[in-house]
Write an enzyme that holds these catalytic residues in place. Structure first.
Site, PDB file in Angstrom:
ATOM      1  N   GLU A 186       0.841  -1.250   0.059  1.00 37.31           N
ATOM      2  CA  GLU A 186       0.183  -0.083  -0.150  1.00 37.31           C
ATOM      3  C   GLU A 186       0.740   1.191  -0.019  1.00 37.31           C
ATOM      4  OE1 GLU A 186      -3.224  -0.175  -0.130  1.00 37.31           O
ATOM      5  OE2 GLU A 186      -2.990  -2.222  -0.181  1.00 37.31           O
ATOM      6  N   CYS A 225      -2.416   8.778   2.538  1.00 40.26           N
ATOM      7  CA  CYS A 225      -2.210   8.299   0.952  1.00 40.26           C
ATOM      8  C   CYS A 225      -3.013   8.793   0.059  1.00 40.26           C
ATOM      9  CB  CYS A 225      -2.046   6.872   1.097  1.00 40.26           C
ATOM     10  SG  CYS A 225      -3.243   6.148   1.738  1.00 40.26           S
ATOM     11  N   GLU A 252       4.658  13.096  -4.480  1.00 38.22           N
ATOM     12  CA  GLU A 252       3.845  13.207  -3.323  1.00 38.22           C
ATOM     13  C   GLU A 252       4.346  13.784  -2.261  1.00 38.22           C
ATOM     14  OE1 GLU A 252       3.510   9.594  -0.841  1.00 38.22           O
ATOM     15  OE2 GLU A 252       1.560   9.564  -0.672  1.00 38.22           O
TER      16      GLU A 252
END
Ligand code: NAD
Length: 500
Positions: free
Chosen positions: A272, A306, A403
């Site tokens: 993940e 996330c 990110e």
């Protein structure tokens, strides 16, 4: 402004200031070489505790303890209903200690107490209860086989689901207990055992949870926790030959290293990873819903999500109105320690993360982005960053492509849905995306074309234990939660019986 330590309850204080040991085979254990890692309060930057710095040798002991427990009748031999009852007991115990766990998590991670209560504690209680139910429902199938090359013989074929064995669970710092329980709950329900390595800067709730599990009677060695650094303890866990499955949540860079290591030894692996999720607002959207929704998509958990909605795309005719509306909300956010109920955003988790986020904002400015609001730390100890909105962004800016994992939103416009889809998919990530519109036809045309693992319509970041959660592309492999997660902790076995 106070800091979090000053706001901590007595029960939580008792745990935080106690000596902390790793949980290996049911015993509280220091590192084999005596090494320790400092733990900080992000709202002040002060050290609040130390935890053991787990070594390769400690990881080996933990995996051996997990293997022993997996083979032992006290766990593997338990009837599914008995395992279910134990997991339910653990859920109840966590619920009874909800305030303590929420406070410790808030202190250690800097996040709002409301958030740690909801996502680390309440959702974890739900997750344990949901997965407990699966312990009695892991059945196979009977299969009507024909075996065409043995036409005169009869066979009976069936499948069974068996636990994979020892699971290595590695978690990040953004929702520390929540991420740990998303991994531990299916492990327990499937009859596996686990060695958990929490993130080095947020280890406290994992250690407290291991103690709680022991208190309520989870057999020794079923849940082991090794605290330590990724490059040493994490790497040793991933490459340990006696681990059968790796369950990792963290950055894409680390996920790539772990995926390669898992492939080398043919271990099952779920990853993940990171995200750069788009929020798409069409010109027919209800803006009274979409504007606060877009703001919350980036502000939630301080942008340390996330699936944070970090790229906002707005149809041209409503661009100025949406940008102004979102900027107004972002600018009004009250920064303060996570344990202060009047705070609307706490500090980031560490000095490193604070500097990383500010660095991304600087790079955006250097590359020509306009700062609409935000763009600084605050004049106070602790790792605070003012939530920031960047406009005039282009696709190749570092702050748009990478990110950030902090409260930084980039905003751009689009002409039509074709352009919106192209811009939304223009990223290496594929975790989440939201579409805001009243037009259901557009929704059904757009959703299949968005290259992500989870889509939302007129909302963002909504999770439920029964719905799968996972990404595609550089956001990962496999998923967590739901029936999918429990099945990933089993091997399927076919049996064919000659009944002649
Ligand atoms: P990270 O990858 O730096 O660390 C995550 C964990 O991996 C930590 O426990 C760390 O110690 C460990 N680790 C580091 N190097 C390792 C190695 N070589 N071998 C084994 N373990 C190692 O990530 P982070 O900065 O702690 O967390 C933030 C990242 O997590 C973000 O990218 C975020 O998007 C991602 N994340 C993803 C999800 C999801 O469900 N997709 C959820 C939360 C966070």
């Amino acid at each position: 402004m106070k800091n979090d330590l000053a706001l901590l309850g007595a029960e939580s204080k008792k745990f935080v200031f106690a000596e902390h040991g790793m949980m290996i085979g049911g015993a509280s254990t220091q590192a084999s070489d005596g090494g320790t890692i400092p733990v900080f309060d992000p709202s002040s930057g002060d050290q609040i505790a130390v935890v053991p710095e787990g070594t390769v040798e400690d990881v080996d002991r933990a995996v051996k303890a997990a293997r022993k427990a997996f083979e032992d009748t006290s766990w593997a031999g338990l009837k599914p209903a008995a395992r279910e009852r134990l997991i339910l007991k653990l859920a109840l115990a966590l619920e009874e200690h909800a305030q303590e766990f929420s406070e410790i998590e808030s202190l250690n991670s800097g996040r709002l107490i409301m958030n740690t209560r909801l996502f680390d504690v309440d959702l974890s209680v739900d997750c344990l209860r949901y997965m407990a139910g699966w312990a009695t429902k892991l059945h196979g199938k009977t299969i009507p086989v024909s075996v065409p090359y043995a036409p005169d013989m009869d066979f009976f074929a069936y499948t069974t689901r068996e636990p994979v064995g020892v699971v290595a669970a590695i978690t990040p710092w953004n929702v520390p207990l929540g991420q740990a329980i998303w991994k531990i709950a299916p492990v327990l329900a499937a009859g596996c055992t686990v060695v958990l390595k929490p993130a080095e800067n947020t280890p406290l709730t994992a250690l407290r949870f291991a103690l709680l599990a022991k208190e309520i009677g989870i057999p020794d060695g079923v849940i082991n926790v090794v605290t330590g650094y990724g490059a040493v303890a994490g790497a040793a866990l991933v490459s340990h030959p006696d681990v059968n499955k790796i369950s990792f949540t963290g950055s894409t860079d680390t996920g790539r290293i772990i995926g390669i290591e898992a492939a080398r030894n043919f271990k099952k692996c779920s990853l993940e990873l990171g995200g750069k999720s788009p929020v798409i607002i069409l010109d027919d959207a209800d803006l009274s819903q979409a504007i606060p929704g877009a703001a919350q998509a980036i502000l939630g958990n301080h942008g340390q999500n996330c699936c944070a909605g970090s790229r906002l795309f707005v149809q041209e005719s409503i661009y100025e109105e949406v940008l102004a509306g979102v900027a107004k909300i972002v600018e009004s956010v009250k920064l303060g320690p996570g344990l202060d109920p009047s705070s609307e955003m706490g500090p980031l988790v560490s000095a490193t993360q604070q500097e990383r986020v500010l660095g991304y904002i600087r790079s955006g400015v250097e590359e020509g982005a306009e700062v609409v609001v935000g763009n600084s730390a605050i004049d106070h100890p602790g790792f605070y960053v003012k939530p920031t909105v960047l406009a005039n962004v282009t696709r190749d800016m570092k702050a748009v492509r990478e990110e950030i994992f902090g409260p930084v939103l980039s905003v751009a416009s689009f002409k039509d849905t074709e352009e919106a889809i192209a811009k939304a998919n223009d990223t290496v990530f594929g975790l989440g995306a939201s579409v805001w519109t009243k037009n259901i036809d557009k929704v059904h045309r757009m959703i299949p074309r968005l290259k992500v693992g989870i889509t939302w319509v007129n909302t963002h970041n909504v999770l439920d234990i029964a719905a799968p959660f996972g990404g595609i592309k550089n956001s990962g492999i496999g998923c967590e939660l739901s029936e999918e997660a429990i099945l990933q902790h089993t091997n399927i076995k076919s049996t064919i019986v000659n009944v002649d």
